[in-house]
Each structure stands twice: as C-alpha cells, then as structure tokens.
Design a protein around this motif. Structure first.
Motif, short mmCIF file in Angstrom:
data_model
loop_
_atom_site.label_atom_id
_atom_site.label_comp_id
_atom_site.label_asym_id
_atom_site.label_seq_id
_atom_site.Cartn_x
_atom_site.Cartn_y
_atom_site.Cartn_z
N ASN A 125 0.95 -1.11 -0.03
CA ASN A 125 -0.02 -0.03 -0.06
C ASN A 125 0.87 1.20 -0.02
N VAL A 126 0.84 2.21 -0.98
CA VAL A 126 1.69 3.10 -1.15
C VAL A 126 1.11 4.36 -0.27
N THR A 127 1.88 4.75 0.66
CA THR A 127 1.67 5.92 1.54
C THR A 127 2.51 7.02 1.15
N SER A 128 2.75 7.71 2.60
CA SER A 128 3.63 8.87 2.47
C SER A 128 3.89 9.17 3.97
N GLY A 129 5.01 9.99 4.07
CA GLY A 129 5.46 10.37 5.36
C GLY A 129 4.44 11.57 5.88
N ALA A 130 3.49 11.94 5.09
CA ALA A 130 2.59 12.98 5.52
C ALA A 130 1.56 12.72 6.84
N PRO A 131 1.44 11.56 6.88
CA PRO A 131 0.56 11.45 8.44
C PRO A 131 1.54 11.48 9.70
N LEU A 132 2.80 11.28 9.34
CA LEU A 132 3.86 11.29 10.43
C LEU A 132 4.29 12.80 10.58
N ASN A 133 4.10 13.72 9.59
CA ASN A 133 4.50 14.97 9.83
C ASN A 133 3.55 15.96 9.88
N ALA A 147 -5.31 6.86 7.66
CA ALA A 147 -6.07 5.62 7.71
C ALA A 147 -5.79 4.56 6.79
N LEU A 148 -5.19 4.85 5.89
CA LEU A 148 -4.53 3.52 4.89
C LEU A 148 -3.59 2.73 5.89
N ASN A 149 -2.81 3.62 6.53
CA ASN A 149 -1.58 3.01 7.38
C ASN A 149 -2.09 2.29 8.50
N ALA A 150 -3.34 2.69 8.94
CA ALA A 150 -4.00 1.63 9.93
C ALA A 150 -4.74 0.51 9.40
N PHE A 151 -5.35 0.62 8.26
CA PHE A 151 -5.91 -0.49 7.58
C PHE A 151 -4.87 -1.54 7.44
N THR A 152 -3.48 -1.08 6.80
CA THR A 152 -2.70 -1.80 6.69
C THR A 152 -2.13 -2.41 7.79
N VAL A 153 -1.72 -1.84 8.86
CA VAL A 153 -0.98 -2.53 9.98
C VAL A 153 -2.09 -3.63 10.68
N GLN A 207 4.86 -3.34 8.20
CA GLN A 207 5.91 -2.42 8.37
C GLN A 207 5.96 -1.22 7.11
N PHE A 208 6.67 -0.06 7.48
CA PHE A 208 6.71 1.12 6.47
C PHE A 208 7.90 1.32 6.08
N PHE A 209 8.15 1.10 4.56
CA PHE A 209 9.29 1.13 3.98
C PHE A 209 9.48 2.37 3.14
N TRP A 210 10.68 3.08 3.03
CA TRP A 210 11.01 4.30 2.29
C TRP A 210 12.41 4.36 1.61
N LEU A 211 12.28 4.28 0.43
CA LEU A 211 13.74 4.37 -0.28
C LEU A 211 14.93 3.37 0.44
N GLY A 212 14.33 2.05 0.74
CA GLY A 212 15.23 1.15 1.20
C GLY A 212 15.38 0.94 2.60
N TYR A 213 14.75 2.10 3.39
CA TYR A 213 14.73 2.03 4.85
C TYR A 213 13.55 1.71 5.37
N LYS A 214 13.57 0.90 6.61
CA LYS A 214 12.50 0.80 7.40
C LYS A 214 12.17 1.76 8.26
#
Length: 239
Positions: A125-133, A147-153, A207-214
């Motif tokens: 599921n493609v998300t963003s750092g926006a919910p964290l910022n 909300a997408l993050n919550a559904f995913t986890v 989990q949440f992955f971004w450009l090779g980072y967890k």
C-alpha cells in the motif's frame, strides 16, 4: 494488480515489472494506459475509477473473474487535495478518504480470500510521510493516508500467521502529477518494491518502507498499559 497505472509511480512500476509478472493495470484514464502499454502482451489495461463507490465492487469483481487470483497487489493510486482544515469542503475530504484509504481496503478485501487459499500473498500500500509530519494545508491527504496506514497494519496483524505480507511503502520525493517539481525519478522506488514483492515467509509485515529504509510508524509505547490506565515514569505526567 497495480492501481493508478496511467502515470507517475504506477506507470513506472508497470514498465518495471511487466517482464516478470502478468500485470493488471487499472486507472481512470484507460486510453492513456493503452497508448503506453497496449502492445504489451503481459499488461492488461482496465478503466477503474476508485472514487465511484457504486461501480467499484462489481467492476473489480469482473476484472478478477477474468484473470483469476491476484496474489500481488500494489495499491498505488492516490489524490492530494490541499487546503486548510477550516476551509476544506466535505466533498474533498470524503473524496480523499475514498481514493486513498477506502478503495485500497476494498481491493484488499477482494484479493485476500484468494491469497489465503493459495497460501501466498503480497500487498504493498503506497503511503507517505505526511501522516507522520502533518504539514499545514495537507490535512485531507495526511488523514486519509493515516487511515490507509491503520488498515494496512491491522490487516497485517490479522494475517501474520499466514504467508501474506501486507506492507506500506512511500516512494520518496519522486516526480509525479501530484509533485511535478520533486527531485527524484519514480524509478527510485523500484528496489523497495522488488524487495517487498520478493519477501519470504519469514519476512516483515505491517511495516513502513521508504527508499530502502524501514521507518518506524509508532513511538515506543511499551511502558503504557492502555487497559489498566497506567504508564511508566518515562512519560511526562502533566496532571
């Protein structure tokens, strides 16, 4: 299956993965996809409007009936409606939640039974750092991606004893129609997608992955006993 396949990250992923997978590419702009991938035997293009809540379930069912089980799903499509909280319209907020969160949930619900039967499934599921910022003027986008993050986890935890891996990925600051001035090409996310689609049975989920980072989604709350109403001394007590 890749949603939002007519442009940006979705289109880039179709081009990247079509040599290894049979791709069901879906988007609102069918003719644009056909111009790009119409000659590709491994790419099947379908018009699918994720905002059309009445037509979406039946349209999705017809696509799946035609192609059989989908064991790899990339929920990539998204919208970004900007505006201050005090000024956002109800229509814009509902549209953001439908496309960014509720439609991906609908797609997960459609493919998970076949994944369970097959004993295998990979969902990104493609998300963003926006919910964290929570940047100002991006409340509808941040909240819907949250909300997408919550559904995913939650879905990942519900299927953690199965060989079904459900993860989040942010593609990074890549150039798309939503971010035309971003510094990176959409292909920057390809290695992360390859990694998540290739996870083994013991690989991470939820989990949440971004450009090779967890990237951690949550603070360490191990000292909070939610059901007992207590917290350890490491947390500031203000009352």
């Amino acid at each position: 299956m890749i949603t939002g396949a007519s442009s940006g990250v979705g289109r880039s992923l179709v081009g990247h993965l079509k040599g290894r997978f049979e791709i069901i590419a879906v988007a609102r702009r069918l003719e644009r996809m056909r111009r790009q991938f119409g000659e590709e035997d491994a790419v099947h293009c379908y018009g699918l409007d994720l905002a059309d809540t009445e037509a979406l379930p039946n349209r999705l069912e017809n696509i799946l009936d035609r192609h059989g089980p989908v064991l790899n799903l990339v929920n990539n499509a998204g919208v970004n409606v900007s505006g201050r909280v005090a000024e956002l319209s109800e229509t814009d907020v509902r549209h953001s939640f439908q496309v960014n969160a509720l439609a991906p949930r609908t797609l997960m619900q459609a493919v998970l039974p076949d994944m369970q039967t097959a004993g295998f499934g990979r969902i990104i599921n493609v998300t963003s750092g926006a919910p964290l910022n929570c940047f100002p003027e991006y409340a509808a986008y941040s909240a819907s991606k949250g909300a997408l993050n919550a559904f995913t986890v939650t879905a990942a935890r519900e299927h953690e004893d199965e060989n079904i891996k459900i993860n989040l990925m942010s593609p990074g600051p890549v150039r798309t129609e939503m971010a035309p001035d971003a510094p990176m090409d959409p292909s920057a996310c390809h290695p992360t997608v390859d990694h998540l689609l290739g996870l083994g049975p013991d690989g991470p989920t939820g989990q949440f992955f971004w450009l090779g980072y967890k990237i951690p989604l949550f603070p360490d709350l191990s000292g909070v006993e939610w059901l007992e109403g207590t917290a350890s001394d490491e947390y500031e007590q203000v009352l």
